[in-house]
Design an enzyme around this catalytic site. Structure first.
Site, short mmCIF file in Angstrom:
data_model
loop_
_atom_site.label_atom_id
_atom_site.label_comp_id
_atom_site.label_asym_id
_atom_site.label_seq_id
_atom_site.Cartn_x
_atom_site.Cartn_y
_atom_site.Cartn_z
N GLU A 211 57.91 39.93 66.72
CA GLU A 211 58.30 41.32 66.44
C GLU A 211 59.26 41.89 67.49
OE1 GLU A 211 55.09 43.91 65.00
OE2 GLU A 211 53.88 42.13 64.78
N HIS A 227 42.86 17.21 66.04
CA HIS A 227 42.24 16.63 64.85
C HIS A 227 43.15 16.66 63.63
CE1 HIS A 227 38.40 16.05 66.87
NE2 HIS A 227 38.75 17.16 67.53
N LYS A 318 57.08 46.70 53.64
CA LYS A 318 56.19 47.85 53.38
C LYS A 318 56.71 48.70 52.21
CE LYS A 318 53.66 48.05 57.65
NZ LYS A 318 53.28 48.72 58.89
C1 F6R Z 1 54.66 46.87 63.97
C2 F6R Z 1 53.49 46.05 64.13
C3 F6R Z 1 52.95 45.51 62.84
C4 F6R Z 1 51.93 46.51 62.29
C5 F6R Z 1 51.54 46.09 60.88
C6 F6R Z 1 50.47 47.00 60.29
O1 F6R Z 1 54.92 47.51 65.13
O2 F6R Z 1 53.00 45.87 65.18
O3 F6R Z 1 52.39 44.25 63.04
O4 F6R Z 1 50.82 46.60 63.11
O5 F6R Z 1 52.67 46.14 60.07
O6 F6R Z 1 50.78 48.34 60.46
P1 F6R Z 1 49.70 49.33 61.04
O7 F6R Z 1 49.31 48.79 62.36
O8 F6R Z 1 50.37 50.65 61.15
O9 F6R Z 1 48.59 49.32 60.05
#
Ligand code: F6R
Length: 327
Positions: A211, A227, A318
């Site tokens: 990320e 393994h 998202k």
């Molecule tokens: C982005 C990050 C991602 C989020 C994931 C879930 O900064 O770290 O891995 O954690 O997309 O989002 P949240 O944590 O807001 O539920």
């Protein structure tokens, strides 16, 4: 670098949140930087906690989750669709639920439905908020009579982190330079090699490199690696690897396992770097490693000229989730 302050903020509220009653297991639901909090809790609880911890990184709750389970829903933004769907199905099944977020739809829904809600400070990326989410649930469990980490241990871990913080800064910058010249410039795949129970740290390093530094990473955890994965080195297709070893020097077996891994990797690469975890206990070692991983990934992003804070493709996904999960 503000993690100690972040943890102290949570410690001030230790004892405020409590779940009543008896439960058989803890089920942590969350994705990405929020879901990994469940993995940390699982490692800590396996070592000394009174209850099993299951981690669900999905929108579907396993069938075994029932009225004897405590379901912790964690989403830093409070808007991750998978977590919201799991929340809805937990409420439909009348499960015992606690929500952790910095706001979002989960906060609104938790308030509306009278669900215990723990708010963590907002305004940063989820992955940087690991300590507030982790210590919030450690505090909740301790106060509810299912202690995994006591307040005293939590306090000691902050003192430890304050002590090692500046040395971590130096070692992370050194590691980032190594990764840049040994992996990024020659285009080698980074392998993170470790031993149990530190697989969770290797996963955290991977996620941070993904990320923040926009890199692909492979995670190898001993002894399971011995393994299956190991056999690929009998007829290797590629030799463009560099290996980052994470070891706990207090774990003699773990160290020997990683030594053995090095012998096998040596057939395909000469590029190795070792991170030795510091700390008095697993919590401190996890914190130490997490800070090394986080800072290294940011230094590496800087060296690569990429923005560690922007994760365009996660945002793209998202936006798509609304379509994908529409029934
Ligand atoms: C982005 C990050 C991602 C989020 C994931 C879930 O900064 O770290 O891995 O954690 O997309 O989002 P949240 O944590 O807001 O539920």
């Amino acid at each position: 670098m503000s993690w100690p302050k972040m943890i102290r903020g949570v410690l001030e509220k230790w004892g405020v949140y409590r779940v009543e009653g008896v439960f058989d297991e803890v089920v942590v639901v969350g994705m990405g930087g929020s879901g990994i909090v469940g993995d940390y809790l699982q490692v800590l609880a396996a070592e000394r906690g009174p209850l099993p911890v299951y981690v669900v990184k999905s929108y579907i709750l396993p069938r075994f989750v029932d009225e004897d389970s405590l379901v912790l829903l964690i989403s830093y933004s409070g808007n991750t669709l998978e977590t919201l769907l799991a929340f809805k199905s937990a409420l439909l099944s009348k499960l015992r639920v606690v929500v952790v977020s910095s706001g979002g739809v989960l906060k609104e829904e938790a308030w509306r439905r009278g669900v215990l809600y723990i708010e963590v400070p907002g305004g940063i990326v989820p992955r940087a908020s690991l300590p507030s989410m982790l210590y919030s649930i450690l505090g909740l469990l301790d106060t509810s009579g299912y202690s995994v980490i006591t307040l005293r241990e939590a306090e000691e871990s902050v003192v430890f982190l304050e002590d090692v913080k500046s040395s971590i800064l130096g070692s992370s910058s050194k590691l980032a330079k190594w990764l840049y010249s040994e992996c990024v410039i020659p285009g080698r795949l980074v392998i993170i090699a470790t031993h149990t129970p530190m697989g969770v740290l290797a996963l955290r390093f991977k996620n941070e490199f993904n990320e923040n530094s926009k890199l692909h990473v492979k995670v190898d955890v001993a002894p399971e690696w011995m393994h299956n994965d190991i056999v690929g080195y009998e007829a290797p297709l590629r030799r463009d690897y560099c290996v980052l070893e994470i070891i706990d020097p207090d774990n003699a077996v773990g160290c020997k396992l990683v030594e053995f891994m090095r012998d096998i990797y040596s057939e395909v690469t000469k590029s190795f770097y070792r991170v030795e975890l510091r700390g008095e206990n697993t919590l401190e070692k996890l914190l130490y490693g997490s800070l090394v991983g986080g800072l290294t990934s940011i230094f590496l992003a800087e060296l690569r000229g990429v923005d560690p804070l922007i994760t365009k493709t996660i945002e793209l996904y998202k936006l798509k989730t609304k379509e994908i999960f529409k029934e």
